[in-house]
Design a protein around this motif. Sequence first.
Motif, mmCIF file in Angstrom:
data_model
loop_
_atom_site.group_PDB
_atom_site.id
_atom_site.type_symbol
_atom_site.label_atom_id
_atom_site.label_comp_id
_atom_site.label_asym_id
_atom_site.label_seq_id
_atom_site.Cartn_x
_atom_site.Cartn_y
_atom_site.Cartn_z
ATOM 1 N N ASP A 1 35.154 45.101 103.826
ATOM 2 C CA ASP A 1 34.540 46.181 103.060
ATOM 3 C C ASP A 1 34.263 45.702 101.635
ATOM 4 O O ASP A 1 35.128 45.099 100.994
ATOM 5 N N SER A 2 33.079 45.983 101.116
ATOM 6 C CA SER A 2 32.701 45.498 99.779
ATOM 7 C C SER A 2 33.502 46.166 98.667
ATOM 8 O O SER A 2 33.464 45.717 97.528
ATOM 9 N N ARG A 3 34.237 47.225 98.967
ATOM 10 C CA ARG A 3 35.074 47.875 97.962
ATOM 11 C C ARG A 3 36.440 47.201 97.836
ATOM 12 O O ARG A 3 37.233 47.548 96.972
ATOM 13 N N MET B 1 38.277 53.557 97.640
ATOM 14 C CA MET B 1 38.529 53.295 99.058
ATOM 15 C C MET B 1 39.905 53.861 99.351
ATOM 16 O O MET B 1 40.922 53.218 99.076
ATOM 17 N N ARG C 1 42.145 47.121 95.895
ATOM 18 C CA ARG C 1 41.124 48.169 96.015
ATOM 19 C C ARG C 1 41.455 49.312 95.066
ATOM 20 O O ARG C 1 42.610 49.504 94.686
#
Length: 144
Positions: free
Chosen positions: A2-4, A138, A81
Amino acid sequence: MDSRLSRVTLRIRGYHLDGYGHVNNARYLEFMEEGRWGYFDDRPDVARLFASGNPALVAVNLNINYRLAAVAGDDLEVLTRLAELGGRSARMHQEIRRIRDGKVVADANLTFVLLDVKANQSLAIEGEYREALAPLVMGDEGVA
């Protein structure tokens, strides 16, 4: 991935160890600090908002759980995150995992505020700061 979520890797060296032959608890704080630097390195547009040093992101609380001992030669990954964004504070969640088996070595929640350095007062997280941080949240759902 996940890019987060940000990922920083490191290898445990002899100088990370204490007299018992495992990573000293204070070193995990340094590893997590490296993870947070990496998080903002991965997001230069967000990092630019804080480049002047005012406002500053300031840690106000850290809760860490030590789960397993890491030893020399272990390769670790620090996963970072933004887990929660409130009106005046935000929470980052971090995990340090051993790469060879994916086991969590340590995890932590760090609460931070925006600090107006000149006035020495926390600020509301609003405007361009909220716009930059909100898409990065996130939560705990769906995180492996």
